[in-house]
Structure formats: C-alpha cells, structure tokens
Design a protein around this motif. Sequence first.
Motif, PDB file in Angstrom:
ATOM      1  N   VAL A  11      -7.298  42.034 -30.003  1.00 26.23           N
ATOM      2  CA  VAL A  11      -6.646  41.670 -28.743  1.00 26.23           C
ATOM      3  C   VAL A  11      -5.225  41.189 -29.040  1.00 26.23           C
ATOM      4  O   VAL A  11      -4.268  41.554 -28.351  1.00 26.23           O
ATOM      5  CB  VAL A  11      -7.440  40.578 -27.983  1.00 26.23           C
ATOM      6  CG1 VAL A  11      -6.933  40.469 -26.562  1.00 26.23           C
ATOM      7  CG2 VAL A  11      -8.935  40.872 -27.981  1.00 26.23           C
ATOM      8  N   TYR A  28      -8.018  41.874 -21.528  1.00 26.88           N
ATOM      9  CA  TYR A  28      -6.713  41.206 -21.704  1.00 26.88           C
ATOM     10  C   TYR A  28      -5.593  42.021 -21.051  1.00 26.88           C
ATOM     11  O   TYR A  28      -4.715  41.475 -20.374  1.00 26.88           O
ATOM     12  CB  TYR A  28      -6.417  40.983 -23.192  1.00 26.88           C
ATOM     13  CG  TYR A  28      -5.027  40.443 -23.434  1.00 26.88           C
ATOM     14  CD1 TYR A  28      -4.730  39.112 -23.192  1.00 26.88           C
ATOM     15  CD2 TYR A  28      -4.001  41.283 -23.866  1.00 26.88           C
ATOM     16  CE1 TYR A  28      -3.444  38.620 -23.373  1.00 26.88           C
ATOM     17  CE2 TYR A  28      -2.716  40.795 -24.052  1.00 26.88           C
ATOM     18  CZ  TYR A  28      -2.440  39.465 -23.812  1.00 26.88           C
ATOM     19  OH  TYR A  28      -1.170  38.991 -23.990  1.00 26.88           O
ATOM     20  N   ALA A  29      -5.634  43.331 -21.242  1.00 26.67           N
ATOM     21  CA  ALA A  29      -4.621  44.192 -20.614  1.00 26.67           C
ATOM     22  C   ALA A  29      -4.652  44.030 -19.094  1.00 26.67           C
ATOM     23  O   ALA A  29      -3.601  43.984 -18.438  1.00 26.67           O
ATOM     24  CB  ALA A  29      -4.843  45.656 -21.011  1.00 26.67           C
ATOM     25  N   VAL A  37     -10.132  43.750 -25.325  1.00 30.06           N
ATOM     26  CA  VAL A  37      -8.726  44.166 -25.352  1.00 30.06           C
ATOM     27  C   VAL A  37      -8.327  44.695 -23.967  1.00 30.06           C
ATOM     28  O   VAL A  37      -7.249  44.375 -23.447  1.00 30.06           O
ATOM     29  CB  VAL A  37      -8.470  45.241 -26.434  1.00 30.06           C
ATOM     30  CG1 VAL A  37      -6.977  45.405 -26.658  1.00 30.06           C
ATOM     31  CG2 VAL A  37      -9.168  44.892 -27.742  1.00 30.06           C
ATOM     32  N   SER A  38      -9.224  45.479 -23.375  1.00 29.57           N
ATOM     33  CA  SER A  38      -8.938  46.030 -22.044  1.00 29.57           C
ATOM     34  C   SER A  38      -8.927  44.934 -20.990  1.00 29.57           C
ATOM     35  O   SER A  38      -8.120  44.976 -20.046  1.00 29.57           O
ATOM     36  CB  SER A  38      -9.984  47.091 -21.691  1.00 29.57           C
ATOM     37  OG  SER A  38      -9.900  48.181 -22.587  1.00 29.57           O
ATOM     38  N   CYS A  66     -13.186  52.839 -22.350  1.00 28.43           N
ATOM     39  CA  CYS A  66     -11.930  52.199 -21.930  1.00 28.43           C
ATOM     40  C   CYS A  66     -10.973  52.024 -23.104  1.00 28.43           C
ATOM     41  O   CYS A  66     -11.383  51.851 -24.243  1.00 28.43           O
ATOM     42  CB  CYS A  66     -12.209  50.840 -21.273  1.00 28.43           C
ATOM     43  SG  CYS A  66     -12.918  49.588 -22.355  1.00 28.43           S
ATOM     44  N   TYR A 125      -3.015  44.095 -29.979  1.00 27.90           N
ATOM     45  CA  TYR A 125      -2.582  44.810 -28.767  1.00 27.90           C
ATOM     46  C   TYR A 125      -1.454  44.048 -28.069  1.00 27.90           C
ATOM     47  O   TYR A 125      -0.461  44.646 -27.629  1.00 27.90           O
ATOM     48  CB  TYR A 125      -3.769  45.013 -27.812  1.00 27.90           C
ATOM     49  CG  TYR A 125      -3.349  45.586 -26.482  1.00 27.90           C
ATOM     50  CD1 TYR A 125      -3.040  46.937 -26.351  1.00 27.90           C
ATOM     51  CD2 TYR A 125      -3.225  44.781 -25.351  1.00 27.90           C
ATOM     52  CE1 TYR A 125      -2.620  47.465 -25.137  1.00 27.90           C
ATOM     53  CE2 TYR A 125      -2.798  45.292 -24.130  1.00 27.90           C
ATOM     54  CZ  TYR A 125      -2.505  46.639 -24.028  1.00 27.90           C
ATOM     55  OH  TYR A 125      -2.079  47.156 -22.825  1.00 27.90           O
ATOM     56  N   LYS A 163      -4.646  49.460 -18.109  1.00 26.58           N
ATOM     57  CA  LYS A 163      -3.385  48.968 -17.540  1.00 26.58           C
ATOM     58  C   LYS A 163      -2.737  49.998 -16.615  1.00 26.58           C
ATOM     59  O   LYS A 163      -2.407  49.694 -15.461  1.00 26.58           O
ATOM     60  CB  LYS A 163      -2.435  48.616 -18.690  1.00 26.58           C
ATOM     61  CG  LYS A 163      -1.018  48.283 -18.299  1.00 26.58           C
ATOM     62  CD  LYS A 163      -0.202  47.959 -19.556  1.00 26.58           C
ATOM     63  CE  LYS A 163       1.287  48.031 -19.306  1.00 26.58           C
ATOM     64  NZ  LYS A 163       2.052  47.639 -20.514  1.00 26.58           N
ATOM     65  N   MET A 209     -13.300  47.887 -27.443  1.00 29.51           N
ATOM     66  CA  MET A 209     -12.122  47.798 -26.565  1.00 29.51           C
ATOM     67  C   MET A 209     -12.343  46.955 -25.311  1.00 29.51           C
ATOM     68  O   MET A 209     -11.424  46.835 -24.492  1.00 29.51           O
ATOM     69  CB  MET A 209     -11.686  49.205 -26.139  1.00 29.51           C
ATOM     70  CG  MET A 209     -11.097  50.055 -27.263  1.00 29.51           C
ATOM     71  SD  MET A 209      -9.533  49.395 -27.897  1.00 29.51           S
ATOM     72  CE  MET A 209     -10.036  49.004 -29.582  1.00 29.51           C
ATOM     73  N   PRO A 245      -7.098  49.879 -23.641  1.00 31.30           N
ATOM     74  CA  PRO A 245      -6.319  48.883 -22.898  1.00 31.30           C
ATOM     75  C   PRO A 245      -5.126  49.471 -22.149  1.00 31.30           C
ATOM     76  O   PRO A 245      -4.877  49.103 -20.999  1.00 31.30           O
ATOM     77  CB  PRO A 245      -5.872  47.898 -23.994  1.00 31.30           C
ATOM     78  CG  PRO A 245      -6.022  48.628 -25.287  1.00 31.30           C
ATOM     79  CD  PRO A 245      -7.172  49.559 -25.078  1.00 31.30           C
ATOM     80  N   HIS A 246      -4.415  50.402 -22.796  1.00 35.83           N
ATOM     81  CA  HIS A 246      -3.224  50.932 -22.122  1.00 35.83           C
ATOM     82  C   HIS A 246      -3.599  51.798 -20.932  1.00 35.83           C
ATOM     83  O   HIS A 246      -2.834  51.903 -19.971  1.00 35.83           O
ATOM     84  CB  HIS A 246      -2.353  51.708 -23.115  1.00 35.83           C
ATOM     85  CG  HIS A 246      -3.017  52.923 -23.691  1.00 35.83           C
ATOM     86  ND1 HIS A 246      -4.208  52.865 -24.385  1.00 35.83           N
ATOM     87  CD2 HIS A 246      -2.674  54.223 -23.651  1.00 35.83           C
ATOM     88  CE1 HIS A 246      -4.547  54.091 -24.752  1.00 35.83           C
ATOM     89  NE2 HIS A 246      -3.639  54.926 -24.324  1.00 35.83           N
TER      90      HIS A 246
END
Lengths: 318, 318
Positions: A262, B265-266, B262-263, B227, A265, B233, B259, B229-230
């Motif tokens: 995280v 968080y995005a 991380v996703s 998924c 990223y 987003k 992910m 993250p980008h």
Amino acid sequence: MPYITGYVNLSCLRRSGSSPQFISQRGTHMGYPTVTYKEEGMREGMQIEDASIPVEDKVRLLDALSETGLKHIVVGSFVSPRYTPQMAEIDDVMARFTPKPGVRYTALALNERGRERAQQYSPPLDTGENSTYRPTLRCHMCDVFARRNTNRSQAQEMADWEQIVSTAKALGATEAGIGTNASWGSNFVGKFSNADRMDIFERQHAMWDEAEIPVTAVSLGDPMSWCMPHEVKSQLVEIKSRWPDIRDFTLHLHNGRGMALVSAYAALETLDETDTLNLDGTIGGIGGCPYCGNGRATGQMPTEDAINMLEEMGIDTG
Amino acid sequence: MPYITGYVNLSCLRRSGSSPQFISQRGTHMGYPTVTYKEEGMREGMQIEDASIPVEDKVRLLDALSETGLKHIVVGSFVSPRYTPQMAEIDDVMARFTPKPGVRYTALALNERGRERAQQYSPPLDTGENSTYRPTLRCHMCDVFARRNTNRSQAQEMADWEQIVSTAKALGATEAGIGTNASWGSNFVGKFSNADRMDIFERQHAMWDEAEIPVTAVSLGDPMSWCMPHEVKSQLVEIKSRWPDIRDFTLHLHNGRGMALVSAYAALETLDETDTLNLDGTIGGIGGCPYCGNGRATGQMPTEDAINMLEEMGIDTG
C-alpha cells in the motif's frame, strides 16, 4: 471533479483494454516514476528462516528466481555465521548457482572482510565497482534498534558522517545521498514523525551542502513495518518540496502490518516521471530482521504481488 | 511541486505527531470520505473453511469480534446447507452468541425463505426494516460466474431489472443504486475494462432516469480478486465525473492477488469528504467464494490491517 485532467498515461496503451487505465488526478500531466526492483528473498528472506535449509534448496530457489524475469537479485550476505547462521553456506551457494545473463546479482557485505569474500565471486557478482559513486550519510532513527541491528549506537553512526563527507570530497564525488533506517517507527520507542525524519535529513543535507556536493538521493528503511501509505506520501512530498534536486528514492518497506505494498503504491502516485523509485521485496513476502524484537512477525513486500501490480500499472521494472 | 497546496487534514491533528500527516495532492481542499466497515468473517470467511468447525468455536469468534470495536458484523447466511454446509448451524450460532449493544449485526438471505428464517432473530439481527429503501439494479459482469455463483444467467439477472424499477416506482423510492459483480475481471473470461463496466452502469442508470428516481449509489464487487488500485481509481473517477449525484460507493474487494487493501487505499484517495465508502473485509483475511474456480486461492481484505490503516489515517470507521 475539478481535478480530472483527461490525461492518459501513454505507457498503459501498450496494454490490452478499451479504456485508458490511468487518469491523472494530480492536476498536472505527470506519469509514474522509473522503478527498479530488488529481490531480497535469498538474503533478508533466508535470514529469518531456519538455518538448516539445505544448500541445494537455496541454489534451486536462486536459479528459479533467475528465470522469473527479475532484473536484480540479492544472493545473500557475506557476514559472520555467528550472528547470521543462515548465511554460513553463502560460498557454496555462490559456487553452485547458475547465473542468468542480464540479471544483476549483488550481495550484502558490512565490512572489509565481507567485501573481500564477495570479490571472489565477481563476476557474476556485481560488487559495485562500476556503479555510480554516491556516498550516503545514514543512521537509524532509533538508538535501541541501531545497537541491536548493527552493534553500534546512533551517535556512533552519526560520528562517521564527517569522515564519509571528507572522503567523498577527496574522491571528487559529484552527488551524494541521505538516509534513515527504522524511519517510520521502532518497536522499542514508537513512531517517528515527518519532523523527526526531516531533522536528521536536514543535518545530513547541511553537511553535503558545506562540502558542495549535491544531494540527489534519499533512502528510507522500515525494518519494523511502521510505514503507513499516507505518511510515506506526505514524507515524500515534503522531501521533494524541500529539496527538488532529490530525484532518487529508495524505500525498503516491511510488511508486518500489511502496509508495504500500500505504501509502495502511495509512493508511485506521489513521485513522477522525473523520479526513480527503488523498491525491495521478497518472494512470498518472507523474511525480516531477527533483531526487531517481535520474533517472526515481520515479512517484506511480496515480490509476486508487487511485480504484478507494477506490470498492470504499465510500469517497467527495469 | 505545483500540486502541493499546503492543505492539512484536520482530522489527523487529533493524533500524536509533530507534523501534519496528510498533505493533499489533489489541488483542492478535499478530505477523506466517510467510511463504513463491514466484517464478513462469519459469513464469507466461514463459507470457504471446513464445514465441521464446532458451533462453540463460531460463537466464541463472533463474541470476540463483538468486543473489538467493529460496528457492523455479518453473522452468517440463511441459505441452503446443501450448497453452503458451513452455514448449517447458523440457527445455533444466532441462539448462543452474545450481542453487544451498539454493534449492528446483519445476515445474508437470498430469498423469502431465508428472510423469514433471519426474521426470527431480529433483534438483535438487523433485517433491514429501518434501513433506507434503495432499490438496486445489479448483475455479474461474467455470465459463466453468474451461473456458478447464483445458478442464474446474466441475462436472467438483467431481466429482473424492469420489475425492480416498477416496484420501486410503485413504492415511491426516492433514490436508487446501480452495481456490478465480478467487476474487474473473472477467472473464466478475463479482465473487464472501465468501458465494459460503464456500459452496464449506463443501461442501469438509464432505467432509473426513465423512472425519475435519482441514482445515488454504486456497488462494485470483486469476488475473484481482479482489482488493481489504479483501475479502481480510474473507475471511481469516471463514475463521479459521469454522475456527480452518486455519493455512496460500496467496494467488496477480494485479496487473491494482494490488491484489496491497496485498492481500498486508492479509493480513499480518490473519493472525498462528500462521499461515503463502504468496505468489506474479514478477520485474518480469510474467506472467499467457493465458486470462483480457483479453489481456495482467495481471501478478503484483512480487517485488522484495514482498520489499523483507517485509524492511522484519522478516518473514523463508523
């Protein structure tokens, strides 16, 4: 949505898919940083595992890693088997593995004796002769951990700085680095703030300024897994704002709290195409520092997940 | 660094630390969304575990979860034990656990029979009578998975939409939702793009427009861990740009590719304080859908890591 710019990261268009995969929210046409990735499983991964893993298994793993497409693999450490028994057979591993052309192999050595041992295996080992000479001032943020990790106090680490700078000046260094370890926190003394880190960085940077050697790189280690993505982001923003000449960022992030990927990223989103981001991780997320005070509850960024994410984001990992 | 605004997220200042922990890069003074968090370990966690876990162990886990401070806990599913044998003892669990005041307990029911069974335990079970009535049009992006997961085709899911809309109109619904499942990809047919998802969302939205019921919410499920993250987003940016009235976002993210967090968080970085983000996760990251075609290689966002991150970011989890 005032922050949509309609920017399309062209590197993504090489990939399949009918829509752009990245729309900048930064208000500027910024792309991702250049990323270099270092696989640490044979060193930091192994050093927290059982010391009795057979050499042939280590060689098999190293050879398999060489076939994955990874560009930079750390093969182990030339350190005393008294403190790191898992590295007792590093010479056997070096003698028996199959170097793959195009892969950069490095090893950790902490002193002259270690560097001499490593030199025997160069090539294939890259022992740094051809690398850019970029002397770096470093210290641990936490004195307790510094003593456990390196058997030296934080004050001793800082006392070395003057010698490092004068040597760099004598050798005509044209760029320099600054850095901290246990950057975001320590299991012994708790959390560090941006202000705590900046205090160290300011002192390091001032010494390079005094020597008139430009500071172009910063490294932030996190062996005890205290990183948080928003704090990594705000620290990078602060460094870039304070010293725009710093374009090379190394993040060694551990994953004991699940935040390594995280935070990586967050760094990718914070830095831009004029920057380089150097990331470390291990296959399977194994590994960690034996001196962190929390036994085995540690681990690094899992390489397979990190590389998958980077590739999906259209970022070449060097 | 043209994108630094000097913005300080005031909610962070409640926390210790000598420097602001969040500096906006968005070019606008935006804070984080409101977050609601749903613990799914007793349902989605259990359904992929061994069916023979004793009731007393399930009750002990549920009671322990109730003491953690979690605000919304899913206790299980009222479904056929033929397809989900792990839920055969849901009645025993309901009868024996100790509800904690202030915690919202819900359960999954997929049909009228399930809803009747759940009703017997309300309260403490919140069976939704007092919730906002927000009818939602949904379908799976992948027909193969739709059939495996719900025993119905994607076309059958879509055929229901007209009835859902006319019922909503008859009942005077004042808001509606749209949604997809297997949103970012399927183990059977591969990846879906923003354009693929927007095609479905446009059709769903058009039906609500025709009925003159405003669409305020979107849900995106990801049971097969596709998924990135980008892409999360860019999808959220596209939805917000296309339909600014949508302010309620539900992300049900799986972690088979590492992910999910991380996703999430995005998403936190993409949405703002005018939005609500509803996240699901499981204690220890256990769980997953048995019909995903990849055996047990799945898992959800680990609740302990997610809550730690949210709290560190100064985000109240409702």
